[in-house]
Design a protein around this motif. Sequence first.
Motif, PDB file in Angstrom:
ATOM      1  N   LEU A  30      16.098  28.949  90.743  1.00  0.00           N
ATOM      2  CA  LEU A  30      17.394  28.393  91.111  1.00  0.00           C
ATOM      3  C   LEU A  30      17.542  28.337  92.622  1.00  0.00           C
ATOM      4  CD1 LEU A  30      19.586  30.367  88.573  1.00  0.00           C
ATOM      5  CD2 LEU A  30      18.667  28.060  88.320  1.00  0.00           C
ATOM      6  N   GLY A  31      18.473  27.512  93.048  1.00  0.00           N
ATOM      7  CA  GLY A  31      18.835  27.484  94.447  1.00  0.00           C
ATOM      8  C   GLY A  31      19.808  28.621  94.740  1.00  0.00           C
ATOM      9  N   TYR A  32      20.295  28.642  95.954  1.00  0.00           N
ATOM     10  CA  TYR A  32      21.229  29.661  96.400  1.00  0.00           C
ATOM     11  C   TYR A  32      22.656  29.125  96.343  1.00  0.00           C
ATOM     12  CZ  TYR A  32      17.277  32.471  97.763  1.00  0.00           C
ATOM     13  OH  TYR A  32      16.130  33.227  97.732  1.00  0.00           O
ATOM     14  N   PRO A  33      23.664  30.005  96.346  1.00  0.00           N
ATOM     15  CA  PRO A  33      25.055  29.563  96.250  1.00  0.00           C
ATOM     16  C   PRO A  33      25.473  28.552  97.318  1.00  0.00           C
ATOM     17  CG  PRO A  33      24.945  31.931  95.900  1.00  0.00           C
ATOM     18  CD  PRO A  33      23.563  31.473  96.322  1.00  0.00           C
ATOM     19  N   ASN A  34      24.797  28.546  98.465  1.00  0.00           N
ATOM     20  CA  ASN A  34      25.146  27.590  99.516  1.00  0.00           C
ATOM     21  C   ASN A  34      24.505  26.221  99.307  1.00  0.00           C
ATOM     22  OD1 ASN A  34      22.475  28.017 100.208  1.00  0.00           O
ATOM     23  ND2 ASN A  34      22.901  28.723 102.295  1.00  0.00           N
ATOM     24  N   GLY A  35      23.805  26.036  98.172  1.00  0.00           N
ATOM     25  CA  GLY A  35      23.198  24.742  97.856  1.00  0.00           C
ATOM     26  C   GLY A  35      21.782  24.576  98.357  1.00  0.00           C
ATOM     27  N   SER A  36      21.221  25.601  98.973  1.00  0.00           N
ATOM     28  CA  SER A  36      19.858  25.511  99.507  1.00  0.00           C
ATOM     29  C   SER A  36      18.846  26.052  98.498  1.00  0.00           C
ATOM     30  CB  SER A  36      19.746  26.304 100.817  1.00  0.00           C
ATOM     31  OG  SER A  36      19.855  27.692 100.564  1.00  0.00           O
ATOM     32  N   PHE A  37      17.588  25.716  98.717  1.00  0.00           N
ATOM     33  CA  PHE A  37      16.488  26.264  97.915  1.00  0.00           C
ATOM     34  C   PHE A  37      15.731  27.331  98.695  1.00  0.00           C
ATOM     35  CE2 PHE A  37      12.095  26.332  96.315  1.00  0.00           C
ATOM     36  CZ  PHE A  37      12.347  26.639  94.980  1.00  0.00           C
ATOM     37  N   GLN A  38      15.682  27.206  99.990  1.00  0.00           N
ATOM     38  CA  GLN A  38      14.954  28.112 100.879  1.00  0.00           C
ATOM     39  C   GLN A  38      13.484  28.205 100.463  1.00  0.00           C
ATOM     40  OE1 GLN A  38      17.095  31.801 101.426  1.00  0.00           O
ATOM     41  NE2 GLN A  38      19.043  30.735 101.645  1.00  0.00           N
ATOM     42  N   PRO A  39      12.718  27.131 100.706  1.00  0.00           N
ATOM     43  CA  PRO A  39      11.344  27.051 100.223  1.00  0.00           C
ATOM     44  C   PRO A  39      10.337  27.944 100.930  1.00  0.00           C
ATOM     45  CG  PRO A  39      11.810  25.200 101.638  1.00  0.00           C
ATOM     46  CD  PRO A  39      13.106  25.934 101.450  1.00  0.00           C
ATOM     47  N   LEU A  71      15.572  15.419  95.306  1.00  0.00           N
ATOM     48  CA  LEU A  71      16.007  16.794  95.484  1.00  0.00           C
ATOM     49  C   LEU A  71      17.444  16.808  95.975  1.00  0.00           C
ATOM     50  CD1 LEU A  71      12.862  18.338  97.168  1.00  0.00           C
ATOM     51  CD2 LEU A  71      13.778  18.905  94.927  1.00  0.00           C
ATOM     52  N   LEU A  72      18.242  17.669  95.399  1.00  0.00           N
ATOM     53  CA  LEU A  72      19.642  17.738  95.752  1.00  0.00           C
ATOM     54  C   LEU A  72      19.986  18.968  96.577  1.00  0.00           C
ATOM     55  CD1 LEU A  72      21.112  16.589  92.323  1.00  0.00           C
ATOM     56  CD2 LEU A  72      20.667  15.217  94.369  1.00  0.00           C
ATOM     57  N   PHE A  73      18.988  19.706  97.004  1.00  0.00           N
ATOM     58  CA  PHE A  73      19.250  20.902  97.803  1.00  0.00           C
ATOM     59  C   PHE A  73      19.617  20.510  99.230  1.00  0.00           C
ATOM     60  CE2 PHE A  73      16.301  22.483  94.514  1.00  0.00           C
ATOM     61  CZ  PHE A  73      17.143  23.422  93.940  1.00  0.00           C
ATOM     62  N   THR A  74      20.472  21.325  99.837  1.00  0.00           N
ATOM     63  CA  THR A  74      20.915  21.028 101.201  1.00  0.00           C
ATOM     64  C   THR A  74      19.782  21.118 102.214  1.00  0.00           C
ATOM     65  OG1 THR A  74      21.590  23.341 101.497  1.00  0.00           O
ATOM     66  CG2 THR A  74      23.282  21.782 100.748  1.00  0.00           C
ATOM     67  N   ASP A  75      18.732  21.840 101.865  1.00  0.00           N
ATOM     68  CA  ASP A  75      17.583  21.971 102.770  1.00  0.00           C
ATOM     69  C   ASP A  75      16.363  21.208 102.241  1.00  0.00           C
ATOM     70  OD1 ASP A  75      17.162  23.666 100.615  1.00  0.00           O
ATOM     71  OD2 ASP A  75      16.456  25.345 101.823  1.00  0.00           O
ATOM     72  N   ASN A  87       7.755  19.059  96.500  1.00  0.00           N
ATOM     73  CA  ASN A  87       9.141  18.686  96.224  1.00  0.00           C
ATOM     74  C   ASN A  87       9.412  18.332  94.765  1.00  0.00           C
ATOM     75  OD1 ASN A  87       8.118  16.086  96.257  1.00  0.00           O
ATOM     76  ND2 ASN A  87       9.148  15.510  98.152  1.00  0.00           N
ATOM     77  N   ARG A  88       8.503  17.679  94.101  1.00  0.00           N
ATOM     78  CA  ARG A  88       8.747  17.342  92.690  1.00  0.00           C
ATOM     79  C   ARG A  88       8.646  18.574  91.796  1.00  0.00           C
ATOM     80  NH1 ARG A  88       6.164  11.345  92.223  1.00  0.00           N
ATOM     81  NH2 ARG A  88       7.784  10.358  93.480  1.00  0.00           N
ATOM     82  N   ALA A  89       7.741  19.475  92.106  1.00  0.00           N
ATOM     83  CA  ALA A  89       7.640  20.721  91.338  1.00  0.00           C
ATOM     84  C   ALA A  89       8.901  21.557  91.529  1.00  0.00           C
ATOM     85  CB  ALA A  89       6.408  21.509  91.768  1.00  0.00           C
ATOM     86  N   VAL A  90       9.423  21.606  92.745  1.00  0.00           N
ATOM     87  CA  VAL A  90      10.677  22.329  92.999  1.00  0.00           C
ATOM     88  C   VAL A  90      11.800  21.708  92.173  1.00  0.00           C
ATOM     89  CG1 VAL A  90      12.441  22.817  94.748  1.00  0.00           C
ATOM     90  CG2 VAL A  90      10.028  23.167  95.290  1.00  0.00           C
ATOM     91  N   GLN A  91      11.867  20.398  92.150  1.00  0.00           N
ATOM     92  CA  GLN A  91      12.889  19.710  91.359  1.00  0.00           C
ATOM     93  C   GLN A  91      12.760  20.061  89.876  1.00  0.00           C
ATOM     94  OE1 GLN A  91      15.496  17.932  92.331  1.00  0.00           O
ATOM     95  NE2 GLN A  91      16.155  17.554  90.252  1.00  0.00           N
ATOM     96  N   ASN A  92      11.539  20.080  89.371  1.00  0.00           N
ATOM     97  CA  ASN A  92      11.313  20.395  87.954  1.00  0.00           C
ATOM     98  C   ASN A  92      11.742  21.809  87.604  1.00  0.00           C
ATOM     99  OD1 ASN A  92      10.283  17.877  87.447  1.00  0.00           O
ATOM    100  ND2 ASN A  92       8.159  18.525  87.462  1.00  0.00           N
ATOM    101  N   VAL A  93      11.303  22.793  88.379  1.00  0.00           N
ATOM    102  CA  VAL A  93      11.634  24.179  88.039  1.00  0.00           C
ATOM    103  C   VAL A  93      13.116  24.446  88.212  1.00  0.00           C
ATOM    104  CG1 VAL A  93       9.306  25.065  88.446  1.00  0.00           C
ATOM    105  CG2 VAL A  93      10.998  25.150  90.290  1.00  0.00           C
ATOM    106  N   ALA A  94      13.758  23.725  89.122  1.00  0.00           N
ATOM    107  CA  ALA A  94      15.207  23.869  89.280  1.00  0.00           C
ATOM    108  C   ALA A  94      15.940  23.204  88.121  1.00  0.00           C
ATOM    109  CB  ALA A  94      15.654  23.270  90.610  1.00  0.00           C
ATOM    110  N   ALA A  95      15.440  22.064  87.662  1.00  0.00           N
ATOM    111  CA  ALA A  95      16.094  21.326  86.575  1.00  0.00           C
ATOM    112  C   ALA A  95      16.110  22.130  85.280  1.00  0.00           C
ATOM    113  CB  ALA A  95      15.411  19.978  86.355  1.00  0.00           C
ATOM    114  N   VAL A  96      15.056  22.894  85.024  1.00  0.00           N
ATOM    115  CA  VAL A  96      15.000  23.705  83.802  1.00  0.00           C
ATOM    116  C   VAL A  96      15.428  25.155  84.066  1.00  0.00           C
ATOM    117  CG1 VAL A  96      13.279  22.239  82.682  1.00  0.00           C
ATOM    118  CG2 VAL A  96      12.533  24.209  84.023  1.00  0.00           C
ATOM    119  N   GLN A  97      15.919  25.406  85.256  1.00  0.00           N
ATOM    120  CA  GLN A  97      16.481  26.693  85.667  1.00  0.00           C
ATOM    121  C   GLN A  97      15.491  27.854  85.597  1.00  0.00           C
ATOM    122  OE1 GLN A  97      20.212  27.165  83.590  1.00  0.00           O
ATOM    123  NE2 GLN A  97      21.181  25.623  84.867  1.00  0.00           N
ATOM    124  N   VAL A  98      14.209  27.560  85.872  1.00  0.00           N
ATOM    125  CA  VAL A  98      13.212  28.617  85.996  1.00  0.00           C
ATOM    126  C   VAL A  98      13.354  29.256  87.374  1.00  0.00           C
ATOM    127  CG1 VAL A  98      10.729  29.112  86.102  1.00  0.00           C
ATOM    128  CG2 VAL A  98      11.624  27.553  84.373  1.00  0.00           C
TER     129      VAL A  98
END
Length: 76
Positions: free
Chosen positions: A58-67, A32-36, A45-56
């Motif tokens: 997205l994270g926030y402009p500050n680089g966080s995901f805020q789970p 995971l490359l999110f700041t948080d 964590n792997r599901a978050v990575q997957n949905v972010a990778a295919v842009q379903v």
Amino acid sequence: NGTINPEGQITRQEAAVIINRLNSMGLSQNSLLFTDANEIATWSNRAVQNVAAVQVMLGYPNGSFQPKPRLPEQKP
């Protein structure tokens, strides 16, 4: 905790797991490359990575995901 609460709200990380399973994305082996990333639960964590990778999702402009924030409730 293993319980089902159909009237409850879900978090962003729970939504990521649901979307990942519905789309049969599998599980990413990438980090995971999110700041948080340390706030994202191990079980999601792997599901978050997957949905972010295919842009379903997205994270926030500050680089966080805020789970942990709950998704807004949608009425039918």
